[in-house]
Design a protein around this motif. Structure first.
Motif, short mmCIF file in Angstrom:
data_model
loop_
_atom_site.label_atom_id
_atom_site.label_comp_id
_atom_site.label_asym_id
_atom_site.label_seq_id
_atom_site.Cartn_x
_atom_site.Cartn_y
_atom_site.Cartn_z
N PHE A 114 0.63 -1.15 0.21
CA PHE A 114 -0.06 0.30 0.04
C PHE A 114 0.74 1.13 0.07
O PHE A 114 0.28 2.05 -0.46
N HIS A 115 1.96 1.26 0.45
CA HIS A 115 2.94 2.53 0.70
C HIS A 115 3.19 3.09 -0.55
O HIS A 115 3.67 2.55 -1.70
N ASN A 116 3.09 4.42 -0.45
CA ASN A 116 3.29 5.21 -1.86
C ASN A 116 3.95 6.57 -1.30
O ASN A 116 3.32 7.40 -1.52
N GLY A 117 5.27 6.65 -1.19
CA GLY A 117 5.59 7.51 -0.51
C GLY A 117 6.47 8.47 -1.80
O GLY A 117 6.04 8.92 -2.56
N ALA A 118 7.76 8.76 -1.51
CA ALA A 118 8.50 9.78 -2.15
C ALA A 118 8.80 8.83 -3.74
O ALA A 118 9.07 7.88 -3.95
N PRO A 119 8.39 9.84 -4.86
CA PRO A 119 8.46 9.29 -6.17
C PRO A 119 9.98 9.00 -6.44
O PRO A 119 11.07 9.43 -5.84
N ARG A 120 10.37 7.80 -7.07
CA ARG A 120 11.51 7.26 -7.45
C ARG A 120 11.41 6.56 -8.69
O ARG A 120 10.60 5.63 -9.10
N VAL A 121 12.29 6.77 -9.72
CA VAL A 121 12.39 6.04 -10.74
C VAL A 121 13.71 5.60 -11.26
O VAL A 121 15.01 6.03 -10.70
N GLY A 122 13.94 5.07 -12.36
CA GLY A 122 15.13 4.79 -12.95
C GLY A 122 16.02 3.94 -12.18
O GLY A 122 15.68 3.00 -11.43
N ALA A 123 17.44 4.40 -12.30
CA ALA A 123 18.44 3.33 -11.65
C ALA A 123 18.28 3.45 -9.98
O ALA A 123 18.85 2.49 -9.53
N PHE A 124 17.74 4.66 -9.39
CA PHE A 124 17.68 4.55 -7.86
C PHE A 124 16.21 4.64 -7.64
O PHE A 124 15.48 5.44 -6.83
N SER A 125 15.67 3.41 -7.69
CA SER A 125 14.08 3.00 -7.51
C SER A 125 14.05 2.67 -6.14
O SER A 125 13.00 2.36 -5.27
N SER A 126 15.43 2.36 -5.31
CA SER A 126 15.32 1.98 -3.98
C SER A 126 16.65 2.68 -3.31
O SER A 126 17.49 2.71 -4.04
N ASN A 127 16.70 2.71 -2.06
CA ASN A 127 17.99 2.99 -1.37
C ASN A 127 19.24 2.23 -1.46
O ASN A 127 20.38 2.38 -1.36
N ILE A 284 11.12 12.46 1.29
CA ILE A 284 10.27 13.31 0.74
C ILE A 284 10.72 13.35 -0.63
O ILE A 284 11.96 13.27 -0.80
N GLY A 285 9.91 13.45 -1.64
CA GLY A 285 10.44 13.60 -3.04
C GLY A 285 9.42 14.22 -4.03
O GLY A 285 8.29 14.18 -3.71
N ILE A 286 9.82 14.64 -5.13
CA ILE A 286 8.89 15.08 -6.21
C ILE A 286 9.41 14.52 -7.45
O ILE A 286 10.56 13.92 -7.66
N GLY A 287 8.32 14.14 -8.19
CA GLY A 287 8.58 13.42 -9.70
C GLY A 287 8.01 14.17 -10.62
O GLY A 287 7.00 15.01 -10.53
N TYR A 288 8.55 13.80 -11.82
CA TYR A 288 7.84 14.73 -13.07
C TYR A 288 8.09 13.72 -14.39
O TYR A 288 8.97 12.86 -14.42
N GLU A 289 6.87 13.30 -14.95
CA GLU A 289 6.61 12.61 -16.23
C GLU A 289 6.17 13.33 -17.37
O GLU A 289 5.18 13.91 -17.14
N ILE A 290 6.90 13.00 -18.56
CA ILE A 290 6.30 13.68 -19.89
C ILE A 290 6.89 12.80 -20.78
O ILE A 290 7.98 12.53 -21.21
N GLY A 291 5.75 12.07 -21.67
CA GLY A 291 5.94 11.46 -22.77
C GLY A 291 6.88 10.18 -22.34
O GLY A 291 6.60 9.48 -21.27
N PRO A 292 8.25 9.73 -23.00
CA PRO A 292 8.99 8.90 -22.45
C PRO A 292 10.02 9.12 -21.17
O PRO A 292 10.83 8.29 -20.96
N PHE A 293 9.83 10.37 -20.90
CA PHE A 293 10.72 10.64 -19.85
C PHE A 293 10.48 10.93 -18.47
O PHE A 293 9.21 11.44 -18.41
N SER A 294 11.02 10.51 -17.22
CA SER A 294 10.55 10.49 -15.90
C SER A 294 11.78 10.77 -15.42
O SER A 294 12.88 10.67 -15.51
N SER A 295 11.48 11.61 -14.15
CA SER A 295 12.67 12.16 -13.32
C SER A 295 12.01 12.30 -12.15
O SER A 295 10.93 12.50 -11.50
N SER A 296 13.13 11.91 -11.01
CA SER A 296 12.72 11.94 -9.44
C SER A 296 13.79 12.70 -8.62
O SER A 296 14.95 12.63 -8.98
N LEU A 297 13.52 13.58 -7.73
CA LEU A 297 14.51 14.04 -6.65
C LEU A 297 14.07 13.60 -5.39
O LEU A 297 12.78 14.14 -5.12
N SER A 298 14.69 12.99 -4.49
CA SER A 298 14.14 12.67 -3.22
C SER A 298 15.18 12.85 -2.20
O SER A 298 16.63 12.80 -2.42
N TYR A 299 14.84 12.99 -0.86
CA TYR A 299 15.83 12.82 0.25
C TYR A 299 15.18 11.90 1.31
O TYR A 299 14.01 11.87 1.59
#
Length: 357
Positions: A114-127, A284-299
């Motif tokens: 159920f958990h849905n916290g800081a957005p994470r994508v790509g190479a760093f999908s987990s700590n 905490i984190g922020i994510g952005y997606e547009i077309g084939p590109f996705s990005s996330s910044l988290s702490y």
């Protein structure tokens, strides 16, 4: 677990023998990543991948049974946290009906699902992905050297994918509740050292989530509570807000021993090997997606309550889907690990390629 998989398969396919309304799916991914860091070793390459297979039979439109197999593995990974070390499996059955969903086998508990916290994508999908490039003295997994002095996630992941039974209720007004019971809490994908006196005790988790569209934005929220070997308790919360291409989310987790510590330490275990049992983590984190590109910044920040062990991790991760077969990755991280044995600060730049099939 092998016996479980065989029995589940025989029961499932015997029920499907004369059925026509069935389907199957198989997919996978292989990822290669290369990173440069200002900590030793300066250059690191790792590989990881998975294959997921599913066969499903629909009794009616809303009553469906499936048998699932996930295989995963890695090369040169710092934390060999798969079920069998460098590789692992998840075998489980799922039964969906108007009365809810039942999952039986090697699955995550309901609070983790159920958990849905800081957005994470790509190479760093987990700590754990970051630790592949900059080792964390607070997180180690190697038999008796298994050491999680701090939490490595804001979701309840203490039991990993230890065999369990999950029940998730039907949704009502976007809300559902769930329950997990595991007769043996130890699993290499979790946090427990197998040599601890409490390693093979049982545990349970209860959780709830809500998914709501407010018009201007949508929200996904969850709460979870877990109890392991009697007096180890923990809870988690998460919240994610989404609007258009943007998302903002975070989570919090707290662990504590309720009363006296009834476990008995064994000779040879590392200092603070289970300090995660009393501590906290938040992200905490922020994510952005547009077309084939996705990005996330988290702490991410986690700390043990009874020692100086602490982690601070900043992760910036980007993914571009070149086509349906190829993903491109680029990521950067800064870490600050504190422990009685060693303090580590550093940054890393990681690039890589993913192949989907």
């Amino acid at each position: 677990m092998k016996k479980f998989a065989i029995i589940m398969g025989l029961l499932f396919f015997s029920g499907m023998a004369n059925a026509n309304d069935w389907s199957y799916d198989i997919e996978g991914q292989v990822i290669g990543l290369y990173g440069y860091t200002d900590t030793a070793p300066h250059n690191t390459g790792i590989g990881r991948g998975h294959i997921s297979a599913m066969v499903e039979y629909a009794f009616t439109n809303d009553t469906v049974a499936s048998l699932n197999l996930n295989l995963n593995g890695g090369i040169n990974r710092e934390l060999q946290s798969y079920n069998q070390g460098r590789w692992g499996e998840e075998v489980y059955g799922v039964f969906d009906s108007p009365y809810g969903q039942i999952m039986l086998g090697q699955v995550f508990n309901v609070a983790g699902l159920f958990h849905n916290g800081a957005p994470r994508v790509g190479a760093f999908s987990s700590n754990n992905d970051i630790v592949d490039f900059i080792s964390n003295p607070n997180w180690q997994r190697d038999s008796k050297a298994t050491n999680f002095a701090t939490l490595n996630s804001t979701d309840i992941n203490t039991d990993g994918v230890a065999p369990k039974i999950n029940y998730i209720s039907p949704e009502f007004l976007g809300t559902a509740v769930g329950f997990s019971y595991m007769p043996d809490s130890y699993n290499r994908r979790g946090l427990i050292n197998k040599h601890a006196s409490y390693a093979h005790s049982d545990g349970f988790v209860v959780a709830a989530y809500n998914d709501h569209d407010w018009g201007f934005f949508s929200s996904q929220a969850s709460v979870g509570y877990g109890q392991y070997h009697g007096n180890d308790k923990e809870y988690s919360v998460s919240l994610k807000l989404s609007r258009g291409n943007w998302s903002l989310g975070g989570g919090f987790r707290k662990t504590y021993i309720d009363g006296d510590d009834k476990s008995s330490p064994k000779y040879g275990l590392p200092l603070y090997f289970d300090a995660y049992r009393e501590g906290y983590a938040w992200d905490i984190g922020i994510g952005y997606e547009i077309g084939p590109f996705s990005s996330s910044l988290s702490y991410f920040d986690s700390k043990a309550s009874l020692s100086k062990n602490r982690n601070k991790i900043v992760a910036f991760s980007n993914q571009y889907q070149f086509n349906k077969y190829i993903d491109l990755y680029c990521a950067a991280t800064y870490v600050d690990y504190d422990s009685p044995q060693e303090d580590v600060k550093g940054y890393g730049i990681i690039t890589g390629l993913g192949v989907n099939f």
